[in-house]
Every structure is written in C-alpha cells, then in structure tokens.
Motif scaffolding. Structure first.
Motif, short mmCIF file in Angstrom:
data_model
loop_
_atom_site.label_atom_id
_atom_site.label_comp_id
_atom_site.label_asym_id
_atom_site.label_seq_id
_atom_site.Cartn_x
_atom_site.Cartn_y
_atom_site.Cartn_z
N SER A 196 -65.83 -91.73 84.25
CA SER A 196 -65.57 -92.70 83.19
C SER A 196 -64.69 -92.15 82.08
O SER A 196 -64.41 -92.87 81.12
N GLU A 213 -70.73 -77.85 80.29
CA GLU A 213 -71.34 -79.03 79.66
C GLU A 213 -71.66 -78.68 78.21
O GLU A 213 -72.26 -77.65 77.94
N LYS A 222 -79.32 -106.19 85.41
CA LYS A 222 -80.34 -105.23 85.83
C LYS A 222 -81.53 -105.26 84.87
O LYS A 222 -82.69 -105.42 85.30
N PHE A 234 -78.66 -100.08 88.62
CA PHE A 234 -78.11 -101.03 89.58
C PHE A 234 -77.26 -100.23 90.55
O PHE A 234 -76.78 -99.16 90.18
N ARG A 244 -74.76 -89.50 80.56
CA ARG A 244 -75.36 -90.81 80.32
C ARG A 244 -76.64 -91.02 81.15
O ARG A 244 -77.60 -91.64 80.71
N SER A 267 -70.24 -87.62 87.47
CA SER A 267 -68.98 -87.36 88.16
C SER A 267 -68.67 -85.87 88.18
O SER A 267 -68.24 -85.33 89.21
N VAL A 295 -66.54 -96.78 84.23
CA VAL A 295 -66.89 -97.13 85.60
C VAL A 295 -68.37 -96.88 85.81
O VAL A 295 -69.00 -96.17 85.03
N ASP A 296 -68.92 -97.43 86.86
CA ASP A 296 -70.34 -97.24 87.13
C ASP A 296 -70.57 -95.95 87.91
O ASP A 296 -69.64 -95.20 88.20
N ILE A 297 -71.80 -95.72 88.27
CA ILE A 297 -72.16 -94.45 88.89
C ILE A 297 -71.57 -94.32 90.31
O ILE A 297 -71.06 -93.26 90.67
C1 LIG Z 1 -76.78 -98.74 78.91
C2 LIG Z 1 -76.10 -98.32 80.14
C3 LIG Z 1 -76.65 -98.60 81.38
C4 LIG Z 1 -76.00 -98.22 82.56
N1 LIG Z 1 -76.55 -98.52 83.74
C5 LIG Z 1 -75.94 -98.18 84.90
C6 LIG Z 1 -76.52 -98.49 86.14
O1 LIG Z 1 -77.61 -99.03 86.21
N2 LIG Z 1 -75.84 -98.18 87.29
C7 LIG Z 1 -74.62 -97.58 87.24
O2 LIG Z 1 -74.01 -97.34 88.27
N3 LIG Z 1 -74.04 -97.25 86.04
C8 LIG Z 1 -74.69 -97.53 84.88
N4 LIG Z 1 -74.11 -97.20 83.68
C9 LIG Z 1 -72.84 -96.47 83.68
C10 LIG Z 1 -73.05 -94.96 83.85
O3 LIG Z 1 -73.72 -94.47 82.74
C11 LIG Z 1 -71.73 -94.25 84.02
O4 LIG Z 1 -71.09 -94.74 85.16
C12 LIG Z 1 -71.87 -92.75 84.23
O5 LIG Z 1 -72.68 -92.18 83.27
C13 LIG Z 1 -70.51 -92.09 84.22
O6 LIG Z 1 -70.64 -90.73 84.49
P1 LIG Z 1 -69.60 -89.67 83.98
O7 LIG Z 1 -69.94 -88.38 84.64
O8 LIG Z 1 -68.26 -90.18 84.19
O9 LIG Z 1 -69.77 -89.57 82.39
P2 LIG Z 1 -71.05 -89.24 81.47
O10 LIG Z 1 -72.29 -89.68 82.08
O11 LIG Z 1 -70.68 -89.81 80.15
O12 LIG Z 1 -71.02 -87.66 81.38
C14 LIG Z 1 -70.04 -86.93 80.70
C15 LIG Z 1 -70.59 -85.56 80.35
O13 LIG Z 1 -69.55 -84.75 79.79
C16 LIG Z 1 -70.03 -84.08 78.65
N5 LIG Z 1 -68.87 -83.80 77.79
C17 LIG Z 1 -68.13 -84.68 77.07
N6 LIG Z 1 -67.13 -84.05 76.46
C18 LIG Z 1 -67.24 -82.76 76.77
C19 LIG Z 1 -66.47 -81.62 76.43
N7 LIG Z 1 -65.37 -81.71 75.65
N8 LIG Z 1 -66.84 -80.42 76.93
C20 LIG Z 1 -67.93 -80.31 77.73
N9 LIG Z 1 -68.68 -81.37 78.09
C21 LIG Z 1 -68.35 -82.58 77.61
C22 LIG Z 1 -71.02 -85.01 78.05
O14 LIG Z 1 -71.93 -84.32 77.21
C23 LIG Z 1 -71.70 -85.60 79.30
O15 LIG Z 1 -72.77 -84.80 79.71
C24 LIG Z 1 -74.76 -97.56 82.50
C25 LIG Z 1 -74.21 -97.26 81.24
C26 LIG Z 1 -74.86 -97.62 80.07
C27 LIG Z 1 -74.25 -97.29 78.76
#
Ligand SMILES: Cc1cc2nc3c(=O)[nH]c(=O)nc-3n(C[C@H](O)[C@H](O)[C@H](O)COP(=O)(O)OP(=O)(O)OC[C@H]3O[C@@H](n4cnc5c(N)ncnc54)[C@H](O)[C@@H]3O)c2cc1C
Lengths: 253, 561
Positions: free
Chosen positions: B447, B177, B320, B193, B185, B158, B452-454
């Motif tokens: 999230s 980051e 998945k 998926f 993640r 995101s 939420v998902d990707i």
């Molecule tokens: C096992 C598993 C399988 C999954 N499979 C799927 C799938 O197949 N399809 C799908 O759509 N979704 C899937 N998901 C969900 C998916 O992982 C999330 O939707 C996605 O990662 C959310 O992205 P995000 O950017 O919100 O957060 P994140 O991916 O959690 O990224 C957040 C980032 O912020 C950084 N951060 C945190 N705090 C700080 C801070 N204070 N300062 C600086 N940086 C910070 C973290 O290091 C990280 O890099 C899965 C999740 C899991 C756990």
C-alpha cells in the motif's frame, strides 16, 4: 495554398512520448503537423535547440514533459521549465515567444496529448508562417534570434539559469535564499544585456562599426550600446580598429 | 567505440505492420525514398519487421550489405526497441547503432483521414532518423558486481511477504521496521475480508515464518538513516535501537505502507461515539461494542478536492464490520451511507449480497448533499425518495482513507525515487514496470504505492521479490551505457563551475581530489539535464548528444543554421 504549420516537438520518453503513443493506440486523431524528437527527459532540451529549430524556419516548437512532481528523473521537468521560461523571456524581446510552448502530458493522457498538440498547431496556424521560413527570410529577425542563441550558449546565462532553483528555492553556497523577485530582476537584466552584447558581436563580426552606427542598426540608445561595448572590450571580445575623425571604430576579435 | 571513424552504412527497414501502416501509406515508396538519403546503402519494406521473417531480413541486410547502422521505421521504441537492438547485436552491430522511427503509434494511427500528410510525415521522420543514425556512436553497457543481499523497508504484510520470499530463495535479507513489532496495519485489525479470518491468526503465521529463517535478519525499532551507492552495491546505514549498523545491499524494496487519517472536523468525529473503522476494529477486538443503532458513512476525507483518490479498502471494510456487528447482535440496526459501492470480483460482491440478506441498510448520498450528523440522529437526503431521512444512532463509524506517510518524502529522496501527488510512491511504469522504480535496483510493493488490501499486498510482495531476485541472482549486472559523459578531450572546456553537480538528481557527478569533475557512470540514469545545463558545453549526453539532436533538427528544418 493554405498555410500548414511546421511544428517540432521535443517529447520526454517516459510521460509525453508514452502519452503520444497512447493517443495512437486509442486511435485519437490530431492534425499531422508535428514531428517528434524523443529525449529521455524534457530537462535534456538545451535552450540552444529551440533557437536552432526556429532559425531553420520551423514555425513552432513544443516541449512536452511529465507533470510537475511526476518526473521519471525526479526533477528534470522543473529544470526544463526554468530553461523554457528563459527562452521565452528572450523571444519576448522580439515578440516571438508565442511560437514556443511548454506543457505536461502523462503516459496515461493520450487524449490530452492530442488536445494540446491540436491547440498548439491551431495557435501557430493563426500566427501564420514564420518570417524565417521560405526563400526570403527576415534577416533582422534572424540576426536577433542568432544573438539569442549565442546568449543561451554563453556561460553567464547558462550559469544563471542552471543555478536558479538552488538559489531561489533551496539556498546558495552561503546558506541564503534569494527571493524570486530579486532573482528575476537580476536575471531579466542579464538577459537584456547579454542579448545586446551578442547582437553587437554579430554585427561586428562582418564589419567595423562605431557606437553610433551600432545604435542605428540595433535601434537602441547609444549610451546603452556604449556601456555594453565597454563590457565586451573588457572581456576581450572587441577592440578599437581605427579612428574615423573623432569617432572610434570597433571590430570583433 | 571503434566504429567512430568508419563511414556510416545505414540500412532502413520500413514496416507495414500488416495494414496498420501499409494500409494508410505506401511503405514501398517510403523504402524507395529512404534510399535517396545520405549514408543509406540498403532499404527494404517488410510485412512485419518484428516477425521471424522480418528479423531475418534485418540480419541478412547487415550481412549482405555490411551495414553498420540499422533503422526500423515501425511502431514505438517503448515496446519494440529491445527486440531490434537484440537482433542487430546478434549480427555484430552494436545495439546503440540501432535507431527507431515511430511511424505507427504517432503517425498512421493518428492521421487516418490524411494519408498524404501521414506519408510526408513518415518521410520527414525517417530523414530525421537517418540523420541521427549517421551520428550514433557504439556504446558499451556497464558491468558491475552485485551483492546478493536485499533490504526490505517496512514490516507490514507486504514487506514480510517479500522478505520471506527472498530469504526462501536463499538471499540474505534484512527487514527494517520502525515500530518495535512487525505487522503494520494488520496488528490492530479484527477480522479480515474476504474470508473473516482473524487478523491475529494471519499475523502470527507470518511472524512465525519470518522469524524462523536464519538468513532473514529482523531489525525492529529501526530506521534507515542513509543510503549511498547504486544497484548491486548500496551502502545502507540503519539505526536500530540507537545503534548504528552498516549494510552492503544489492537491492532495496520499499514496503512502508500507509498512515491513518484522523477525521477531525468531519461529521462530528469525537473518537467516542463517532469513530473511525479502525477504532471500531479495536473496539471489536476488545469486545467493547454496546451500540444498537450503528450508522457508517463512506468516503470521509477521500474523493474530495483535497484527496481525490478512492482508498479502495473502505467499502469492503464497512461491509465486513457491518456483518460482524450483525453477527454479534442480530437485533442491531446497521446502515451504510455511501457514494458508490466498490465490491469488485466474485468474493467481494458476495459479501455485499450477504450484507443485504442480513438486513444491512444501504443509502446512497451525493457529495453535494452530505449527511449531517446531529446529537443522536443523522439526516441524509435520499434522492430516490426525494426526501430527507432521519436515522437514529448510538454509534457512527466513519470510513476514512489510508493516506501516505509524512516521511515518505525523506525516504524517497534517500533512494532517489519519485512520489505522486498524494505522497504515495510512484512506480516506473503503471503497466510495463509496476513493481520497479526508475532507479535501478529499487522496488516497491504493497500500500506504499496506493491503498490496497491484504490479498493484493501479498501478491505485490511476491512480485517485487521476484523482480528483485532477477538482479541479485547474478554475480554481475549490466546497466545502460547511454549516460552522461565528460570525455578527456572536453576536460579543458570544463570551467569547474559545479552547476552539473547541483542539477544532477542522482548525485552521479562529483569532484575528485584533483578538483576535476567526475561522472560515476553507474549512478547516472541518462536524463541529460547536466548536458543541457553545462555552462561550457563540456558534458556529452551519450546517445542523445548535441550533434545527434541538432542533426535531427536540421534534417527537419531543411538547413543548418
Ligand atoms: C480499518 C481497516 C480495516 C482493514 N481491513 C482489511 C481487511 O479486512 N482485509 C484486507 O485485505 N485489508 C484490510 N485493510 C487493508 C490492510 O490494512 C492493508 O492492505 C495492509 O495493511 C497493507 O499492508 P502493507 O504491508 O502494505 O502496509 P502496512 O500494513 O501499513 O505496513 C507498513 C509497515 O511499514 C512500517 N514503516 C513505515 N515507514 C517506515 C520507515 N520509513 N522505515 C521502516 N518502517 C516503516 C510501518 O511501521 C508498518 O509496520 C484494512 C485497513 C484498515 C485501515
């Protein structure tokens, strides 16, 4: 004629007011007894407002804010709660504390809004009309509430309640935290004293009285009256007016 | 603020809202009643005050009757105040001299069996509104310069999406980051998926795009250390690899995602043959799954007393991975023990069908009778058969929730935004302002707000970037004028006790070199706590002053006390 309670509600814009709107949008029905004053945050509700409302003869006052932790302004509802508890403590002295209530309703809780409002209205209905409503009001109660209003308007009480969270939950200027029990003991004492003092001031604002007269009028122990009169005198709020035989008479300055 | 001396000339417009109001109470009679109230010089009832015709009626009223205060008694300020404010402003009446009276959402809609009482209530509310309107004061919104730069905190999918979108619009963007690599993640996932794309592919793509923008500065192994200032003018200090960088930033986006939950103590979790879905994905990436009898258990550590929420991605993750396992080894047995299956929309439901076709076994369990995981078999009570099933396993996979980061609180305090009960970030309004925080100039996506998902993370990344650009695409910004205020004529009342400084959640109040209280208007959000606390009634809360609120109380109470 049956008694229809007259209720005033202070609703915060972001949670409870939105919850009230949602009750409407969802056509949830509740009794039509409450009038709403919208404020941005429940923390805006000055304790003075609650007393003013009760003094006009309104039968019950409801303060509604966001759930703890959900405040739009981070912590305004915690401040609201501290002030509300203080008002309750004052009103308890005259057994009037059941006429006010504080609760939390979120923007998504239309049904809950209707429910808590209904419950409060019913509770006031059971308590009956406020002795301050109508033509012949209970003057002693009025004076008591007026003294309380003046108390919560005073800098001493306001400073105590304003600092409470910092003193008991964070820490004070000297880096120490006061245990809540200890704080409450000080606070309760201050509430009681300030109330007595404001009552004395109120009585002396229309007539000149002795300690004994005041003790009789306020139904309090003369020694307690005397003690508080000395404080008032040192604050420069009252002074001797004359001496009647051996008895000094006091007046308000 | 010139209208102060002027006699109030109030106009009251009572809306019928079709039959929403007029169907229950007599709006004509309400308009007539309003005429009897102090300072009211003109009243009218409208079929729809918010329609073109209604707005024209307001404008004509202002022109013809020289109104300097306008009241609309209709729906709710939460949806329609901006419209009416705008309308009176166009006719030369300061927008803060408009007052709303809610006689629909909080009256006719809720008291449908009590027309007489609802009528009386509307009269009271209008009387209170008129009393307040007479005391209203004209206010100016505050204009401040905006720096056209953005800070995105968190480099997951995101955050990367948002940063890229802002950079593409031409804004200098900083992506912070805390890990030494972007991705969040996504870095450790196998396939995704709903289209079985390799996670690595999406990640490489995103990273390539993000890395190729000159106006997008990536700060890895970096942490935000301090944030001061306000919308358009945040002073941010970032520590990157031990070095301190200071940035001047116009808007801030929070995209810090979630943490993983380690299910110690749940279903014999050991990280070896009883693992999480996340650990399974790593194993799949390493081609390290030999098991033939695989059992997945859903809702492990979520939807319970401690964590009431549904993590929303686990059902799909299980489906998945079940399909991946079946594809890798068609002879393997895969069972999913679930409480409820959540596969909304066409894509996701399709996945479920496929899993059924591929022979994945679905068994429902209830939280009252949880499965028990033994040495090499799992006992689960099946309510349809009314008996306990024994399922052998050599790999048990637990679907655990995404949980909020431990340090969210520290970050939330820095940017002065709230968290909800589970430690996720709380938006300004779930429907009306889903990407905003109440704090102006700060936004949320992905999230960090809720698992939420990707797909959704990407949509939210774009959405937050769009919201943020509405601010930094202008040289200046306007902020609410209804703030806390210490007027010169009240300065002598101030005792310098500093309680206001302590209760202000936004650090908007401070003392200057002369030891005087100063309120920084742009930092103030107008909550009013300082005013209710001020030990000597020196602070004024504009638009919600003591006098204004007391006038409402007296108008209802029927006397001044
Ligand atoms: C096992 C598993 C399988 C999954 N499979 C799927 C799938 O197949 N399809 C799908 O759509 N979704 C899937 N998901 C969900 C998916 O992982 C999330 O939707 C996605 O990662 C959310 O992205 P995000 O950017 O919100 O957060 P994140 O991916 O959690 O990224 C957040 C980032 O912020 C950084 N951060 C945190 N705090 C700080 C801070 N204070 N300062 C600086 N940086 C910070 C973290 O290091 C990280 O890099 C899965 C999740 C899991 C756990």
């Amino acid at each position: 004629m049956t008694f229809e309670p007259k209720i005033l509600g202070f609703l915060c814009n972001w949670c409870s007011y939105a919850g009230a709107d949602l009750a409407g949008v969802s056509r949830i029905q509740y009794p039509p007894n409450m009038r709403v004053i919208r404020v941005m945050c429940s923390g805006r509700v000055d304790p003075v407002f609650i007393f003013k409302a009760l003094l006009t003869g309104i039968d019950g006052v409801f303060v509604l804010g966001c759930h703890p932790g959900d405040c739009h302004y981070l912590e305004g509802n915690y401040e609201a709660e501290k002030k509300f508890i203080m008002v309750q403590k004052f009103l308890k002295i005259v057994d009037f504390d059941k006429r006010i209530r504080l609760d939390w309703v979120s923007a998504s809780e239309g049904a809950r809004f209707a429910q808590v409002v209904t419950e409060f209205i019913e509770s006031i209905r059971e308590q009956g009309p406020s002795p301050l409503s109508g033509e012949n009001i209970d003057q002693e109660l009025f004076n008591n509430l007026k003294a309380m209003e003046n108390s919560v308007s005073s800098d001493r009480i306001r400073a105590l309640v304003g600092r409470q969270r910092r003193i008991t939950e964070v820490e004070n200027e000297y880096g120490e935290k006061v245990p809540i029990d200890e704080y409450n003991a000080i606070f309760d004492g201050a509430i009681h004293d300030e109330f007595v003092r404001q009552r004395i001031l109120l009585s002396l604002s229309t007539k000149v009285l002795s300690v004994k007269d005041l003790a009789a009028e306020l139904k309090l122990d003369p020694s307690e009256i005397l003690e508080n009169m000395l404080t008032l005198k040192s604050r420069g709020d009252i002074d001797y007016q004359s001496i009647d035989g051996n008895t000094p008479l006091y007046m308000r300055i | 603020m010139s209208d102060k001396e002027e006699e109030p000339r109030i106009g009251v417009f009572v809306c019928s809202c079709g039959s929403n109001i007029g169907g229950l109470i007599d709006v004509k009679a309400l308009a007539e009643y309003s005429k009897t109230l102090p300072n009211v010089v003109f009243t009218e009832d409208n079929l729809y005050t918010c329609s073109e015709t209604g707005l024209a009626q307001i404008k004509n009223g202002i022109k013809d009757h020289n109104l300097n205060r306008v009241i609309v008694a209709s729906c709710t300020p939460r949806t329609h105040e901006p419209l009416f404010r705008d309308c009176v402003k166009k006719e030369g009446v300061n927008e803060y001299l408009f007052n709303f009276v809610n006689i629909r959402d909080q009256n006719t809609w809720c008291h449908q069996k009590y027309p007489q009482e609802a009528f009386e209530k509307a009269k009271d509310l209008i009387r209170m509104g008129v009393a307040k309107a007479a005391k209203l004061e004209a206010l100016d919104n505050i204009i401040v310069d905006a720096t056209p730069t953005a800070l995105v905190i968190g480099g997951g999918v995101s955050g990367m999406t948002a940063a890229l979108s802002l950079a593409n619009q031409g804004f200098e963007t900083h992506l912070v980051e805390r890990e030494n690599e972007l991705g969040g993640r996504l870095k450790t996932l196998h396939k995704l998926f709903p289209n079985d794309q390799k996670a690595q592919l999406l990640l490489d793509n995103l990273k390539k795009n993000v890395g190729s923008k000159e106006n997008l500065k990536i700060h890895t192994s970096a942490q935000v250390k301090n944030i001061e200032g306000f919308v358009g003018n945040f002073e941010v200090s970032v520590e990157e690899n031990g070095n301190n960088i200071n940035l001047t930033i116009g808007v801030i986006l929070v995209a810090v995602g979630t943490s993983l939950f380690t299910p110690t103590g749940y279903f014999g979790y050991d990280g070896k043959i009883r693992i999480t879905q996340h650990e399974l994905e790593s194993k799949l990436n390493n081609n390290d799954v030999k098991a033939k009898d695989i059992v997945m258990i859903q809702c492990v550590g979520s939807r319970n007393d401690e964590r009431v929420y549904c993590s929303s991605v686990c059902c799909m993750t299980a489906l998945k991975n079940a399909l991946v396992l079946k594809e890798n080894n068609p002879k393997s047995n895969v069972s999913i023990l679930f409480r409820d299956l959540y596969t909304p929309g066409t894509h996701y439901e399709d996945y479920y069908r496929r899993a059924r076709e591929e022979g994945v076994v679905f068994i429902e369990y209830s939280p009252e009778k949880e499965p028990s995981v033994e040495e090499n078999q799992i006992k689960v009570y099946n309510q349809y058969l009314g008996e306990e099933l024994l399922i052998p396993y050599d790999l048990c996979v637990l679907s655990t929730p995404l949980v909020s980061n431990n340090d969210n609180k520290a970050l939330a305090q820095m940017i002065k935004v709230p968290l909800e009960e589970n430690g996720f970030f709380l938006e300004a309004h779930v429907k009306l302002r889903p990407m905003d925080f109440a704090t102006a100039g700060v936004f949320i996506c992905g999230s960090a707000k809720w698992p939420v998902d990707i797909t959704e993370s990407i949509s939210q990344g774009y959405a937050a970037a769009a919201r943020a650009s509405t601010i930094i695409s202008h040289d200046t910004i306007e902020v609410e004028g209804a703030t806390s205020f210490l007027p010169d004529y009240n300065k002598s009342l101030c005792t310098g006790c500093e309680v206001c400084i302590k209760v202000c959640p936004y650090n908007a109040i401070s003392k200057n070199e002369e030891d005087e209280i100063v309120i920084t208007q742009v930092l103030c959000k107008g909550c009013g706590v300082c005013g209710a606390t001020c030990t000597n009634h020196a602070i004024i809360i504009r638009h919600f002053t003591d006098q204004q609120i007391l006038s409402e109380i007296y108008a209802y109470g029927g006397k001044e006390v």
